[in-house]
Design a protein around this motif. Structure first.
Motif, PDB file in Angstrom:
ATOM      1  N   ASN A   1      41.446  53.403  42.535  1.00  0.00           N
ATOM      2  CA  ASN A   1      42.095  52.127  42.849  1.00  0.00           C
ATOM      3  C   ASN A   1      42.274  51.263  41.603  1.00  0.00           C
ATOM      4  O   ASN A   1      43.312  50.631  41.418  1.00  0.00           O
ATOM      5  CB  ASN A   1      41.286  51.373  43.899  1.00  0.00           C
ATOM      6  N   ARG A   2      41.245  51.256  40.775  1.00  0.00           N
ATOM      7  CA  ARG A   2      41.332  50.484  39.540  1.00  0.00           C
ATOM      8  C   ARG A   2      42.492  50.967  38.667  1.00  0.00           C
ATOM      9  O   ARG A   2      43.211  50.179  38.061  1.00  0.00           O
ATOM     10  CB  ARG A   2      40.027  50.620  38.763  1.00  0.00           C
TER      11      ARG A   2
ATOM     12  N   ARG B   1      45.227  52.504  39.623  1.00  0.00           N
ATOM     13  CA  ARG B   1      46.497  52.091  40.216  1.00  0.00           C
ATOM     14  C   ARG B   1      46.830  50.653  39.866  1.00  0.00           C
ATOM     15  O   ARG B   1      47.959  50.322  39.508  1.00  0.00           O
ATOM     16  CB  ARG B   1      46.401  52.158  41.728  1.00  0.00           C
ATOM     17  N   VAL B   2      45.816  49.797  40.028  1.00  0.00           N
ATOM     18  CA  VAL B   2      46.053  48.374  39.762  1.00  0.00           C
ATOM     19  C   VAL B   2      46.402  48.178  38.288  1.00  0.00           C
ATOM     20  O   VAL B   2      47.302  47.411  37.961  1.00  0.00           O
ATOM     21  CB  VAL B   2      44.825  47.536  40.174  1.00  0.00           C
TER      22      VAL B   2
ATOM     23  N   ARG C   1      49.815  46.568  36.880  1.00  0.00           N
ATOM     24  CA  ARG C   1      49.833  45.438  35.942  1.00  0.00           C
ATOM     25  C   ARG C   1      50.680  45.766  34.719  1.00  0.00           C
ATOM     26  O   ARG C   1      51.498  44.948  34.287  1.00  0.00           O
ATOM     27  CB  ARG C   1      48.397  45.113  35.488  1.00  0.00           C
TER      28      ARG C   1
ATOM     29  N   CYS D   1      41.947  37.611  42.673  1.00  0.00           N
ATOM     30  CA  CYS D   1      43.069  38.539  42.544  1.00  0.00           C
ATOM     31  C   CYS D   1      42.588  39.984  42.432  1.00  0.00           C
ATOM     32  O   CYS D   1      43.162  40.872  43.060  1.00  0.00           O
ATOM     33  CB  CYS D   1      43.923  38.175  41.342  1.00  0.00           C
ATOM     34  N   ASP D   2      41.531  40.209  41.633  1.00  0.00           N
ATOM     35  CA  ASP D   2      41.045  41.582  41.470  1.00  0.00           C
ATOM     36  C   ASP D   2      40.675  42.184  42.816  1.00  0.00           C
ATOM     37  O   ASP D   2      41.043  43.306  43.136  1.00  0.00           O
ATOM     38  CB  ASP D   2      39.821  41.599  40.537  1.00  0.00           C
TER      39      ASP D   2
ATOM     40  N   LEU E   1      43.739  42.844  44.976  1.00  0.00           N
ATOM     41  CA  LEU E   1      44.524  44.017  44.588  1.00  0.00           C
ATOM     42  C   LEU E   1      43.805  45.315  44.928  1.00  0.00           C
ATOM     43  O   LEU E   1      44.439  46.300  45.314  1.00  0.00           O
ATOM     44  CB  LEU E   1      44.840  43.951  43.091  1.00  0.00           C
ATOM     45  N   LEU E   2      42.478  45.314  44.802  1.00  0.00           N
ATOM     46  CA  LEU E   2      41.738  46.511  45.204  1.00  0.00           C
ATOM     47  C   LEU E   2      41.940  46.784  46.686  1.00  0.00           C
ATOM     48  O   LEU E   2      42.136  47.929  47.100  1.00  0.00           O
ATOM     49  CB  LEU E   2      40.249  46.369  44.889  1.00  0.00           C
TER      50      LEU E   2
ATOM     51  N   SER F   1      45.335  48.176  47.240  1.00  0.00           N
ATOM     52  CA  SER F   1      45.369  49.578  46.827  1.00  0.00           C
ATOM     53  C   SER F   1      44.679  50.474  47.849  1.00  0.00           C
ATOM     54  O   SER F   1      45.177  51.539  48.202  1.00  0.00           O
ATOM     55  CB  SER F   1      44.720  49.714  45.457  1.00  0.00           C
TER      56      SER F   1
END
Ligand SMILES: [Zn+2]
Ligand SMILES: [Zn+2]
Lengths: 186, 357
Positions: A167-168, A170-171, A175, B71-72, B75-76, B79
């Protein structure tokens, strides 16, 4: 034809089956090599090397379920070997990055990016900005569609790390890509 | 109506929840009561005072000073939701709409709230959804159309064929090369009277590209030795090529390419010199016409072999080059196969005749 049948016929020495196997997976192997090398010539060479290695080890390979991750591993090893060698000893001529295939120069403005057409250029540029491990996560999970278990084996990291990192990664990619082209997510 | 009642019902009135009769009572009270009228004006914003809205960045600045931003986390979650939902979770609009969230992950109202107010996360959520759709398409990428046949040639060797080696054939046309049947090296290796491990080693040798290149360079050396036997200065060429062997493949490649034209040229010159010396020897020897023609045949077959090996090497057909060299080394004196007698023994006989005469 089923992969299992194809592999069986390959092992029996059927040249037609081997040709069909190469034809079926050439796109994947080439894309993998290109991902690491970003140069069509080098990628082609590495892809060929990969198939030669696959051909050599096909006899000992039984489980068709595991063929794809096995092939990906060989392609990755061949690619990384080549990248290391190229880094130690850069090619003689002006054989740097494959501008034509990669798309616009990193310094190009958003208009140029938009005009480049193929979105994959943008994705490659965004991938370039990522950390190596996250880039491989994207390649193996999102692009090649490997299972988390397979990725853990391939990259020699714990399964939990794969889960957290996917997931990290992907983010991070989202970005990077929005930074290059703010309209991408709109 | 008392002021207390007016104030209690003021908001219901403003929100339009009062019956018409009650609205009338509220209006008549406000008309007669300054304090309540002021209250009403304040509440409706008719008082001419600026509305007190919190500044846009207030939430962000509070978040920055407390948890460091949501935000982090948002977004996780976005996802994670991509994995759970089917492919139709797409686009910022869909992501923001709770009704579209499918799969096992339940819609988180707090996440929706964040996305509604955070343009950055909405944009990133859109990018995430779009990447989810676009990345799988990058799994495959077509190499050029010749790729499969190259792989076939490099593995099973089915496509081994003799293509024209332009620079060499121009000088020494060898039409038999073109019509030669494809050489199956696997069959050839299996036919060799070698122990299995040796044959396996040979197989590995020919299959490993790097070794094949080393082999090519060694083969080139052999070619130079065979063709350019004693004379002309080829001394610096082997050392240059050997230096190439120790370096990386790319450099070997260019070294071979760079030196090969030269090698062929030097080899040919050397050959001519050697041949004419041998010819001189034959001529001054008290030999028969048969011996002379034997020599000529031998020279011709060596020269032919050299050209074949060179063109194989030039085309990168290392196994074929090896095979040709092997044949040259193991049967160097044998001529055409339709001769009943081995040419070597015939030459011996002729030599014998020579010494007798
Ligand atoms: Zn009142
Ligand atoms: Zn946000």
């Amino acid at each position: 034809m089923e992969l299992e049948t194809l592999l069986e016929r390959c092992r029996a020495g059927d040249e037609l089956a081997w040709e069909a196997l190469v034809r079926r997976f050439q796109g994947r192997v080439f894309a993998l090599a290109y991902h690491y090398l970003r140069n069509r010539e080098e990628a082609r060479d590495v892809a060929q090397e990969t198939f030669i290695r696959i051909y050599k080890s096909l006899d000992g390979f039984q489980d068709s379920e595991r063929f794809l991750p096995w092939m990906v591993r060989i392609a990755r090893n061949c690619s990384i070997d080549r990248v290391r060698r190229l880094k130690v000893r850069p090619p003689l001529g002006g054989d740097e990055l494959d501008e034509q295939t990669i798309g616009p120069h990193p310094g190009a403005g958003p208009e140029v990016v938009a005009m480049a057409g193929e979105r994959s250029h943008l994705v490659y540029r965004a991938l370039d900005q990522m950390t190596e491990i996250n880039r491989e996560m994207i390649l193996m999970k999102e692009i090649q569609g490997l299972k988390q278990r397979e990725i853990a084996d391939l990259l020699s990291i714990p399964l939990g790390t794969v889960k957290a990192r996917s997931n990290r990664a992907r983010v991070e990619l989202a970005r990077c890509i929005v930074e290059i082209d703010p309209s991408y997510g709109a | 109506m008392h002021c207390t009642e007016f104030q209690e019902r003021l908001f219901e009135w403003l929100e339009g929840r009062l019956e018409a009769a009650e609205v009338e009572r509220m209006q008549s009270h406000a008309a007669g009561c300054l304090r309540c009228r002021e209250l009403e004006e304040l509440a409706t914003g008719d008082a001419g005072l600026p509305a007190v809205e919190p500044p846009d960045d207030m939430v962000a600045s509070i978040m920055a000073q407390t948890t460091g931003g949501a935000c982090d986390r948002a977004l996780l979650l976005v996802s994670e939701r991509l994995d759970a939902g089917p492919a139709d979770v797409a686009g910022p609009a869909d992501v923001a709409g709770p009704a579209d969230v499918a799969g096992s992950v339940e819609a988180d109202p707090l996440l929706e709230m964040h996305l509604e107010s955070c343009a950055e996360c909405t944009s990133l959520a859109g990018a995430l959804a779009r990447l989810q759709r676009e990345l799988p398409a990058m799994a495959e990428m077509e190499p050029d159309p010749g790729f499969v046949s190259d792989v076939m040639a490099a593995t099973i060797g089915a496509a081994v064929s003799v293509r024209a080696a332009a620079p060499l054939q121009e000088a020494t046309p060898a039409p038999h090369l073109v019509s030669r049947p494809a050489f199956d090296w696997r069959e050839w290796v299996q036919g060799l009277p070698l122990a299995a491990p040796v044959s396996a080693f040979f197989e590995r040798l020919t299959l490993r590209p790097r070794l094949a290149f080393e082999g090519a360079v060694v083969g080139t050396l052999a070619f130079v030795l065979v063709i350019g036997l004693p004379s002309v200065g080829v001394a610096e060429l082997p050392s240059r090529l050997m230096a190439g062997v120790r370096q990386e493949r790319l450099e070997v490649q260019s070294a071979v390419a760079e030196n090969f034209g030269r090698a062929a040229e030097v080899g040919r010159a050397a050959w001519t010199t050697s041949a004419s010396r041998l010819g001189e020897y034959v001529n001054i020897s008290p030999s028969t016409a048969g011996t002379r023609s034997r020599f000529a045949d031998m020279l011709g077959s060596w020269r032919q072999a050299g050209v074949e090996i060179a063109s194989h090497l030039w085309e990168g057909e290392f196994s074929a080059a090896f095979a040709r060299m092997w044949r040259l080394w193991t049967e160097p004196w044998r001529g055409d196969s339709n001769e009943e007698e081995g040419p070597g023994s015939r030459a011996d006989n002729q030599d014998g005749q020579r010494y007798q005469s």
